[in-house]
Design an enzyme around this catalytic site. Structure first.
Site, PDB file in Angstrom:
ATOM      1  N   ASN A  49       0.757  -1.187  -0.169  1.00 36.28           N
ATOM      2  CA  ASN A  49       0.065  -0.145   0.008  1.00 36.28           C
ATOM      3  C   ASN A  49       0.834   1.242   0.007  1.00 36.28           C
ATOM      4  O   ASN A  49       0.550   2.519   0.384  1.00 36.28           O
ATOM      5  CB  ASN A  49      -1.110   0.051   1.297  1.00 36.28           C
ATOM      6  CG  ASN A  49      -1.948  -1.206   1.415  1.00 36.28           C
ATOM      7  OD1 ASN A  49      -2.288  -1.672   0.403  1.00 36.28           O
ATOM      8  ND2 ASN A  49      -1.804  -1.701   2.395  1.00 36.28           N
ATOM      9  N   HIS A 135     -13.468  -2.842   7.927  1.00 33.66           N
ATOM     10  CA  HIS A 135     -12.196  -3.323   8.222  1.00 33.66           C
ATOM     11  C   HIS A 135     -12.385  -4.138   9.474  1.00 33.66           C
ATOM     12  O   HIS A 135     -12.832  -3.717  10.603  1.00 33.66           O
ATOM     13  CB  HIS A 135     -11.151  -2.380   8.120  1.00 33.66           C
ATOM     14  CG  HIS A 135      -9.853  -2.796   8.581  1.00 33.66           C
ATOM     15  ND1 HIS A 135      -8.905  -3.066   9.828  1.00 33.66           N
ATOM     16  CD2 HIS A 135      -8.789  -3.404   7.645  1.00 33.66           C
ATOM     17  CE1 HIS A 135      -7.937  -3.409   9.706  1.00 33.66           C
ATOM     18  NE2 HIS A 135      -7.756  -3.720   8.388  1.00 33.66           N
ATOM     19  N   GLU A 181     -15.813   3.398   5.217  1.00 32.09           N
ATOM     20  CA  GLU A 181     -14.301   3.912   4.767  1.00 32.09           C
ATOM     21  C   GLU A 181     -14.358   4.563   3.558  1.00 32.09           C
ATOM     22  O   GLU A 181     -15.456   4.427   2.965  1.00 32.09           O
ATOM     23  CB  GLU A 181     -13.391   2.547   4.489  1.00 32.09           C
ATOM     24  CG  GLU A 181     -13.729   1.589   5.569  1.00 32.09           C
ATOM     25  CD  GLU A 181     -12.755   0.373   5.392  1.00 32.09           C
ATOM     26  OE1 GLU A 181     -12.194   0.076   4.455  1.00 32.09           O
ATOM     27  OE2 GLU A 181     -12.940  -0.582   6.388  1.00 32.09           O
ATOM     28  N   SER A 185     -10.173  -1.176   1.016  1.00 37.41           N
ATOM     29  CA  SER A 185      -9.100  -1.879   0.699  1.00 37.41           C
ATOM     30  C   SER A 185      -8.761  -2.999  -0.100  1.00 37.41           C
ATOM     31  O   SER A 185      -8.030  -3.189  -0.788  1.00 37.41           O
ATOM     32  CB  SER A 185      -7.966  -1.874   2.074  1.00 37.41           C
ATOM     33  OG  SER A 185      -8.773  -2.874   2.661  1.00 37.41           O
ATOM     34  N   ASP A 210     -13.016   6.064   8.159  1.00 42.35           N
ATOM     35  CA  ASP A 210     -11.654   5.297   8.021  1.00 42.35           C
ATOM     36  C   ASP A 210     -11.097   5.793   6.663  1.00 42.35           C
ATOM     37  O   ASP A 210     -11.414   5.285   5.723  1.00 42.35           O
ATOM     38  CB  ASP A 210     -11.824   3.834   8.258  1.00 42.35           C
ATOM     39  CG  ASP A 210     -10.443   3.118   8.372  1.00 42.35           C
ATOM     40  OD1 ASP A 210      -9.530   3.978   7.690  1.00 42.35           O
ATOM     41  OD2 ASP A 210     -10.405   2.093   8.873  1.00 42.35           O
ATOM     42  N   HIS A 213      -6.821   4.399   3.419  1.00 40.23           N
ATOM     43  CA  HIS A 213      -6.383   4.203   2.087  1.00 40.23           C
ATOM     44  C   HIS A 213      -6.334   5.267   1.100  1.00 40.23           C
ATOM     45  O   HIS A 213      -5.821   5.149  -0.032  1.00 40.23           O
ATOM     46  CB  HIS A 213      -6.848   2.914   1.429  1.00 40.23           C
ATOM     47  CG  HIS A 213      -6.554   1.707   1.903  1.00 40.23           C
ATOM     48  ND1 HIS A 213      -5.525   0.846   1.564  1.00 40.23           N
ATOM     49  CD2 HIS A 213      -7.070   0.825   2.966  1.00 40.23           C
ATOM     50  CE1 HIS A 213      -5.137  -0.091   2.392  1.00 40.23           C
ATOM     51  NE2 HIS A 213      -6.432  -0.269   3.272  1.00 40.23           N
ATOM     52  N   LYS A 241       0.533   3.432   5.030  1.00 41.68           N
ATOM     53  CA  LYS A 241       0.179   3.361   3.573  1.00 41.68           C
ATOM     54  C   LYS A 241       0.892   4.484   2.820  1.00 41.68           C
ATOM     55  O   LYS A 241       1.952   4.419   2.560  1.00 41.68           O
ATOM     56  CB  LYS A 241      -1.384   3.075   3.477  1.00 41.68           C
ATOM     57  CG  LYS A 241      -1.760   1.911   4.380  1.00 41.68           C
ATOM     58  CD  LYS A 241      -3.503   1.436   4.367  1.00 41.68           C
ATOM     59  CE  LYS A 241      -3.659   0.697   5.534  1.00 41.68           C
ATOM     60  NZ  LYS A 241      -3.210  -0.713   5.529  1.00 41.68           N
TER      61      LYS A 241
HETATM   62  C1  LIG Z   1      -9.167   0.155   6.033  1.00 42.70           C
HETATM   63  C2  LIG Z   1      -8.232   0.207   7.088  1.00 42.70           C
HETATM   64  N1  LIG Z   1      -8.182   0.640   8.352  1.00 42.70           N
HETATM   65  C3  LIG Z   1      -7.295   0.394   9.311  1.00 42.70           C
HETATM   66  C4  LIG Z   1      -6.212  -0.522   8.967  1.00 42.70           C
HETATM   67  C5  LIG Z   1      -5.043  -0.475   9.846  1.00 42.70           C
HETATM   68  O1  LIG Z   1      -4.082   0.367  10.102  1.00 42.70           O
HETATM   69  P1  LIG Z   1      -2.525   0.098  10.353  1.00 42.70           P
HETATM   70  O2  LIG Z   1      -1.775  -0.820   9.453  1.00 42.70           O
HETATM   71  O3  LIG Z   1      -1.947   1.550  10.754  1.00 42.70           O
HETATM   72  O4  LIG Z   1      -2.630  -0.799  11.706  1.00 42.70           O
HETATM   73  C6  LIG Z   1      -5.975  -1.089   7.874  1.00 42.70           C
HETATM   74  C7  LIG Z   1      -4.671  -1.582   7.494  1.00 42.70           C
HETATM   75  O5  LIG Z   1      -4.618  -2.769   7.405  1.00 42.70           O
HETATM   76  C8  LIG Z   1      -6.918  -0.814   6.851  1.00 42.70           C
HETATM   77  O6  LIG Z   1      -6.767  -1.346   5.602  1.00 42.70           O
END
Ligand SMILES: Cc1ncc(COP(=O)(O)O)c(C=O)c1O
Length: 386
Positions: A49, A135, A181, A185, A210, A213, A241
């Site tokens: 990412n 997520h 989100e 992702s 969220d 991404h 990311k």
């Molecule tokens: C949509 C989403 N939120 C939160 C996270 C978590 O972030 P981090 O990798 O900083 O723990 C991710 C990562 O995998 C994600 O894809």
């Protein structure tokens, strides 16, 4: 009597796992992103990412090294004990200015930040209305808050509205929280954030978005799709990311920011984000602000990739960012495509249930700003006939 093996349920679970669902850890060679450790063949990264290629950017590397020299490697304590350094406060201020939010707090990871965010906006009396593809960290946050979960169809505002209407009719005073989100992702898709925020406001529901991404990539200057939308109660972002570093943050107004500072367990009882990561994230933020042409070029290129994949007979990947999932359905077929690409020197990962719903296994292609020219034709050739 022999005592039962307390780990027997785990062993039984592992035994029942079909081969096509089994995961394995593979290390990328330390010298570069281009090969797995112990294997000769170089691989071009179409999986991570690191959309803007900032994780290996000299400006970020220098910033992290300088912070290690000046401040040390670890913060040594949580933020409210003795872990706060000036660079933590400077980064929080810079992010708040950039995003137009009153208060930003750093967290050690996005996973942790999401748990904290849900706990701030929901308790056991709350109904959480969540996109069905959110997520895992947000689901863990819902469990931690004790709230009731209701799901709406992916990016479907009519379905969300029906849930909101029902929730308000049954209990007009109930605390409501909507979760979504801005760039999913595993789907590459985005909701209509402005319409969602308006809908939430009209039903008195808080909205947690969220932006893991999309920050650095989508929206005005890469500020995400929530930028400028005051009705959003909290934005969650990660530095892992597009920012090219690690760690995360929550951004909101002064009230929610102060509440997090006073009450958030994941903030208070965790060692502060490590200084080199803070410094690299700050350098990543500067790079994002300075490299608007690269961001725009990435989005245009992603559109060309979508067109070419569609023209080659593949289902057009949804959305408009650099995440281009090729939906293939069957787990084994997704793994076969991953192996096919690896043979051709391309690294992309098959995403299978339970990460995505049953029957929707996919190859998650990720376009990076620094992919060499010619990558698209290599990819199309390596994928073969749909
Ligand atoms: C949509 C989403 N939120 C939160 C996270 C978590 O972030 P981090 O990798 O900083 O723990 C991710 C990562 O995998 C994600 O894809």
């Amino acid at each position: 009597m022999d005592a039962a093996d307390p780990l027997a349920p785990l062993a039984a679970d592992l035994q029942a796992l079909p081969a096509a669902r089994r995961r394995r850890l593979r290390s990328l060679a330390p010298a570069g992103q281009a090969a797995f450790a112990g294997e000769e063949r170089p691989l071009l990264d179409l999986a991570s990412n690191d959309y803007l290629g900032l994780s290996r950017d000299p400006a970020l590397q220098r910033a992290a090294s300088a912070a290690i020299e000046a401040v040390g490697v670890g913060a040594g304590a949580s933020r409210l004990i003795s872990g706060t350094r000036p660079i933590h406060a400077e980064l929080e201020q810079a992010l708040g200015d950039w995003l137009g939010r009153e208060r930003v707090l750093l967290y050690p990871s996005g996973f942790q930040a999401n748990i904290a965010a849900v706990q701030a906006l929901a308790d056991r009396h709350t109904w959480v209305l969540a996109d069905r593809l959110i997520h895992h960290s947000l689901l863990v946050g819902i469990q931690a808050s004790g709230a009731k979960l209701r799901r709406f169809q992916h990016n479907d505002l009519a379905d969300l509205e029906a849930l909101l209407v029902r929730a308000r009719r049954d209990a007009p005073q109930r605390r409501l929280l909507v979760l979504s989100e801005s760039l999913f992702s595993m789907e590459g898709s985005s909701p209509d954030v402005a319409a969602m925020a308006e809908l939430c406001a009209s039903h008195g529901a808080a909205l947690l978005l969220d932006e893991a991404h999309s920050l650095g990539i989508l929206g005005d200057g890469g500020r995400g799709l929530g930028y400028g939308i005051g009705e959003i109660s909290l934005i969650s972002g990660t530095f892992g990311k597009a920012f090219g570093s690690g760690g995360a943050f929550l951004a909101g107004n002064a009230t929610v920011g102060d509440w997090l500072l006073q009450h958030s367990g994941p903030f208070r009882y965790s060692t502060a984000l490590a200084p080199p990561l803070v410094a690299a994230a700050a350098a990543g933020l500067r790079a994002i602000q300075e490299r608007e042409p690269e961001r725009r070029a990435l989005l245009e290129r992603a559109e060309r990739w979508r067109n070419a994949l569609e023209a080659a007979g593949w289902p057009r990947p949804g959305g408009r960012g650099p995440i281009l999932p090729l939906l293939v359905g069957d787990d084994q077929r997704a793994l076969t495509l991953q192996a096919q690409l690896e043979q051709a020197g391309l690294l992309s990962v098959a995403i299978r249930p339970p990460t995505v719903p049953d029957g929707t296994a996919r190859l998650r292609l990720v376009l990076r700003h620094d992919c060499p020219t010619g990558t698209l034709s290599r990819l199309i050739q390596a994928l073969g006939t749909p």
